[in-house]
Enzyme design. Structure first.
Site, PDB file in Angstrom:
ATOM      1  N   GLY A 215       0.815  -1.208   0.000  1.00 36.55           N
ATOM      2  CA  GLY A 215       0.000   0.000   0.000  1.00 36.55           C
ATOM      3  C   GLY A 215       0.847   1.256   0.000  1.00 36.55           C
ATOM      4  N   SER A 216       0.383   2.235   0.714  1.00 31.46           N
ATOM      5  CA  SER A 216       1.016   3.558   0.647  1.00 31.46           C
ATOM      6  C   SER A 216       2.406   3.608   1.265  1.00 31.46           C
ATOM      7  CB  SER A 216       0.126   4.603   1.316  1.00 31.46           C
ATOM      8  OG  SER A 216      -1.053   4.800   0.551  1.00 31.46           O
ATOM      9  N   THR A 217       2.810   2.582   2.042  1.00 31.78           N
ATOM     10  CA  THR A 217       4.178   2.593   2.548  1.00 31.78           C
ATOM     11  C   THR A 217       5.181   2.487   1.394  1.00 31.78           C
ATOM     12  OG1 THR A 217       4.169   0.181   2.896  1.00 31.78           O
ATOM     13  CG2 THR A 217       3.500   1.576   4.754  1.00 31.78           C
ATOM     14  N   LYS A 219       5.131   4.218  -1.137  1.00 31.48           N
ATOM     15  CA  LYS A 219       5.366   5.560  -1.664  1.00 31.48           C
ATOM     16  C   LYS A 219       6.733   6.104  -1.246  1.00 31.48           C
ATOM     17  CE  LYS A 219       0.418   6.515  -1.899  1.00 31.48           C
ATOM     18  NZ  LYS A 219      -0.753   7.134  -1.248  1.00 31.48           N
TER      19      LYS A 219
END
Length: 485
Positions: A215-217, A219
């Site tokens: 997920g957004s980790t 990024k």
């Protein structure tokens, strides 16, 4: 009469020769066949005829041996078995060995040549030294904090020391007691069947053997690629990113959980985890650069061992532009172990450099004499130091005033990144809550710990699952435990 005696002597000599030839055939030519015969119990009897060496955490053993007074005399025992099961694994008379019990079996069982002070004498006498001990890198307080923080929920925690690669915590939940499998009786057989039939899979080491969409980790990786490539030079400059963002070559529109993401600068997009900004960034950076950066962080590396094997974290290198957009926000085919994401945070904390993770500090004889040490681990340059410096700044903003405020520690500088990973057909599965972070005590020169936490809580309400709400408090407890010890 003399002739008859001579004939008898020759006959006896021939019998003796035949006996010697047959003994040589059995002991040399066919020895391997007899050794591998399931009916041959000599090796098992010798193996369990003496206490096994111990696995140590913080200088104290978390394993032991129990004298059963039976033919297979010594059974393995475990102290705080469920707490350390993802590290120790089990040593079973019936089902073999796993994890450290397997990877370091030669030392623990006493057959490693390093344990023999006089190897030639041991070979001649066929003696076996006492089992050696394996000293781990674990921080007992960090391990306990991670286990207590998960509270039996499905998930995992991995923590490492950025400067060295030492693994400080490795927890998987739900867990099990390895002692249940130590013997070879009916109770061990029932425990084996029950554990393997449990739908929660307590024997799965989720910290290193399970991969999740990060997920957004992820990024953090995408931001590193954008900064290293020079595509982003000013953290506060608008990024020309529409919201919603139409995936290239499709009519699918990607949206954000909150507002304020249209043309958001990288600082704002990172702080509030804007999907549209990072999806477009990944496409603009391009597949080649994204693949190289992911590989530098450790993705697609099939040879990671700590010393037991770790599942390969993957970033697909054969994507179209729409798929690349989704992969750049940690979705589509992007998968990572918690240990891999802890190393992502460690690379930022380490100024753009990261050392390979390891779990065994040294191996010793029973008396404590060291026979082998971990040595210096390979150092890998992941990104420019200037990029790491700016990513530290971004991660600190997340904890100070963004989605990761639950990870803040008084008297310490903390950086983090939240993530809520969708999965399942049509993203119908309950999302996974992620948090990756690092922390530096105010009296320390460099960060002393990097952590990754994933919680897969199927019982929670879908709208309440966030990395900042569920995973960040666990990371904070682990970081506090390391900094205070």
């Amino acid at each position: 009469m003399t002739r008859h005696i001579r004939h008898a002597a020759v006959f006896c000599a021939l019998l003796l020769l035949a006996l010697l030839v047959n003994a040589a055939r059995v002991q040399v030519v066919e020895s391997s066949a007899y050794d591998d015969n399931p009916a041959n119990r000599r090796d098992s009897i010798a193996r369990y005829g003496r206490p096994r060496g111990d696995i140590l955490v913080g200088g104290a053993p978390v394993t032991g041996s129990r004298d059963t007074r039976e033919q297979l005399r010594y059974e393995r025992t475990y102290r705080d078995g469920p707490l350390y099961a993802p590290v120790t694994g089990f040593a079973s008379q019936e089902y073999g060995t796993t994890f450290l019990e397997h990877a370091e079996d030669d030392v623990l069982s006493g057959v490693d040549p390093l344990l023999a002070p006089f190897p030639l004498w041991s070979d001649m006498t066929r003696g076996r030294p006492a089992g050696g001990d394996v000293v781990t890198t674990l921080n007992r307080r960090a391990q306990e904090a991670a286990y207590a923080g998960l509270r039996g929920r499905k998930g995992a925690v991995a923590a490492v020391e950025p400067a060295t690669g030492r693994i400080l915590a490795l927890v998987s939940s739900p867990s099990y007691d390895p002692a249940l499998l130590s013997g070879n009786d009916a109770a061990a057989e029932r425990a084996w069947a029950r554990l393997n039939g449990d739908p929660d899979r307590p024997m799965l080491n989720r910290a290193v053997r399970q991969t999740y969409p990060p997920g957004s980790t992820f990024k953090v990786v995408t931001a590193a690629a954008a900064l290293d490539s020079g595509m982003i030079t000013d953290l506060d400059e608008p990024t020309d990113s529409p919201a919603p963002y139409t995936l290239p070559g499709t009519t699918t529109r990607l949206t954000n959980e909150g507002g304020g993401c249209e043309d958001a600068p990288l600082r704002v997009a990172f702080e509030w985890s804007c999907n549209t900004v990072f999806a477009k960034l990944g496409v603009d950076v391009g597949l080649a650069r994204m693949s190289r950066t992911a590989r530098a962080f450790g993705f697609n590396d099939e040879g990671v061992r700590i010393p037991f094997s770790v599942a390969t974290s993957t970033f697909d290198t054969s994507l179209d532009r729409a798929q690349l957009a989704l992969s750049s926000i940690g979705q589509y085919n992007t998968r990572a172990t918690p240990l891999q994401m802890a190393m992502v945070a460690a690379a930022v904390a380490g100024g753009g450099q990261v050392r390979e993770p390891y779990l065994v500090e040294r191996k010793t004889r029973r008396g404590g004499a060291t026979v082998a040490t971990a040595g210096s681990r390979p150092l890998r340059q992941v990104m420019y130091p200037s990029t790491a410096l700016r990513l530290r700044e971004l991660m600190e903003d997340v904890v100070r005033e963004g989605t990761g405020t639950n990870a803040a520690i008084p008297g310490a500088t903390v950086g983090g990144k939240t993530g809520t990973a969708q999965h399942g057909i049509g993203n119908a599965g309950t999302p996974y809550a992620w948090f990756v972070s690092w922390a530096r005590g105010d009296r320390d020169m460099e960060p002393g710990v990097a952590v990754a936490v994933v919680v897969e809580d199927g019982a929670a309400d879908r709208g309440e699952i966030t990395g900042g709400g569920m995973a960040a408090p666990i990371a904070r407890r682990v970081m506090e435990a390391v900094l205070r010890s």
